[in-house]
Design a protein around this motif. Structure first.
Motif: not given
Lengths: 235, 265
Positions: B72-78
């Motif tokens: 999720q880290v790679w694909v979220t703006n957050r």
């Protein structure tokens, strides 16, 4: 005057489709800019490229003195930042985490903005209504001390009262020297806010003008915008 | 700019919270099993067997949960809009995963040893001798393989994203699924080549293949002959993880973009 944003020869292609072509754009400091365009014109794509969400482009993007992606991220506050937070989290948790991660995030400002917008900090994200989720986006974006703020269609699907509250907070919280770019295709929502208008059409910048100049010509910003499309806003 | 330490700390706390929830489920089941044992519904060997099985399930679930969080880290703006270099973000995520999973293993291990000791399957001197000899490098190999698998999952994910970006946007989800399947096959082939390469190295360096297995490692550790080879094996698997991670960092910096979510409202 230092430029807030300088884009040169920006080209962006994805899924075998040219999404932006030869975009050149310079924005001065301290202005509220309307990025206007029809659905699919490339407004969100342009914002994602400036913010650093999209990476594979040709050309150059500079925000203030920041040219490389990491430095740019430190200067830009994008309303898409909220994407990826656990929907079970409470509003206050989002602010606490961002305060830990971003040196320019002002928790105090966030809580004051929540009060101003009537946003319950104890509410879980997934329980927020559509309007309140938009308010959360706005509060998170404006709580950073950035050079450039990017608000992507902040009023889409929002009722009149909520819209007024959000417009007030933008006027109150936008730092004097910062530049705010607001994308929208419902121009009437933001018309009174704007110092400058940028029209994006057919995947490139079609026009850039001062709002006062448009008004001096006896046109409203909406009329000016519509003159590019001849009534058809589906690009 | 945000420092590596800040990112790592926030990630580690979140991953720790996730694994604490899993551990809570494990503990709840263990408590039920202990109660059943106390009222005589369960034999000592069954208690130890079931709690060990639960620990294994929890460890696997923890591995999957950490992999999911990492992807999720790679694909979220957050995460991707935090002003920190991509390689620092990658390293912070991997180290946060590592810390969280090691802590989970330690807690599960202590729990298992405690239950086994109470039930008379006590820890005698040989266990500590094992720990000093074969068990420690074995655990290091498991950790190195865990890191290798995480980096492999990331590689498959990132490649599928990058290739999908080049395909016409009108293609349906089945094409993307098919593509993911092919990438997984290719990734598995890559691992196969990696292991073939390792086998070649093992042969050239004269390392005992037993160094890669607990049974072999443990038995031969008593003879004190294979521990060094086991550490070499740890080094080689870790090297594989590092190579894949370098490729992942490159993809992250130059090709992988965040998902363009439908606005949450």
């Amino acid at each position: 005057m230092t430029e807030a944003l300088m884009i040169k020869q920006l080209n962006y292609r994805r899924n075998q489709k040219q999404l932006l072509t030869d975009v050149n754009l310079t924005l001065p400091q301290g202005q509220i800019v309307g990025l206007l365009g029809a659905n699919g014109a490339g407004k969100t794509t342009l914002m994602r490229l400036i913010a650093g969400s999209a990476v594979n482009f040709r050309g150059s993007i500079q925000v203030g003195d920041a040219g490389d992606a990491v430095a740019r991220k430190a200067q830009v506050s994008f309303s898409g930042m909220i994407d990826g937070f656990n929907p079970n989290w409470r509003v206050g948790q989002v602010a606490e985490t961002l305060a830990e991660l971003l040196a320019d995030f002002r928790g105090e400002d966030f809580y004051q903005l929540c009060d101003l917008l009537g946003l319950d900090q104890k509410q879980r994200i997934k329980r927020l209504s559509k309007g309140n989720q938009r308010k959360l986006r706005l509060a998170v974006t404006l709580s950073r001390r950035a050079q450039l703020y990017l608000l992507d269609e902040p009023f889409d699907g929002i009722d009149v009262m909520t819209r007024k509250a959000m417009l007030n907070s933008i006027l109150k919280w936008a730092p004097e020297l910062a530049t705010l770019v607001i994308s929208d295709h419902h121009v009437t929502d933001i018309e009174q806010l704007l110092d400058q208008v940028v029209v994006i059409k057919a995947r490139t910048i079609a026009a850039q003008a001062q709002a006062d100049d448009i008004r001096a010509q006896g046109q409203s910003v909406e009329q000016y915008f519509e003159s590019f499309f001849g009534g058809d806003l589906d690009d | 700019m945000t420092s590596f330490k800040q990112v790592w700390w926030v990630m580690a706390k979140e991953r720790g919270r996730q694994l604490t929830q899993l551990l809570g489920i494990d503990l709840a089941v263990v408590v039920v099993l202990i109660v059943m044992r106390l009222i005589g519904r369960l034999s000592a060997i069954d208690l130890v067997g079931f709690t060990t099985l639960m620990a294994l399930i929890t460890a696997v679930a923890g591995f999957v949960a950490m992999a999911q969080s990492q992807e999720q880290v790679w694909v979220t703006n957050r995460w991707r809009l935090i002003p920190v270099a991509n390689w620092r973000l990658y390293l912070a995520s991997t180290l946060a995963n590592t810390l969280a999973i090691v802590l989970l293993w330690v807690v599960l291990g202590v729990l298992e040893i405690g239950i086994a000791t109470l039930e008379g399957f006590g820890v005698d001197g040989s266990v500590w001798r094992d720990l000093a000899n074969g068990t420690l490098p074995f655990l290091a190999i498991v950790l190195a393989f865990t890191l290798l698998l995480w980096s492999l999952i990331s590689l498959a994910h990132m490649l599928s994203l990058v290739i999908t970006d080049f395909l016409p946007g009108t293609q349906g989800k089945w094409l993307r699924r098919g593509l993911t399947f092919i990438i997984v096959l290719v990734a598995l082939k890559l691992v196969d080549w990696l292991f073939t390469g390792m086998a070649w190295l093992i042969e050239k360096l004269g390392i005992s293949p037993a160094a890669f297995t607990y049974f072999g490692g443990s038995v031969m550790a008593f003879q004190g002959s294979v521990v060094a080879d086991m550490w070499l094996a740890v080094g080689m698997v870790s090297l594989g993880a590092v190579v894949l991670s370098v490729i992942n960092c490159y993809l992250l910096a130059h090709w992988v973009e965040t998902k363009q979510l439908q606005q949450m409202a």
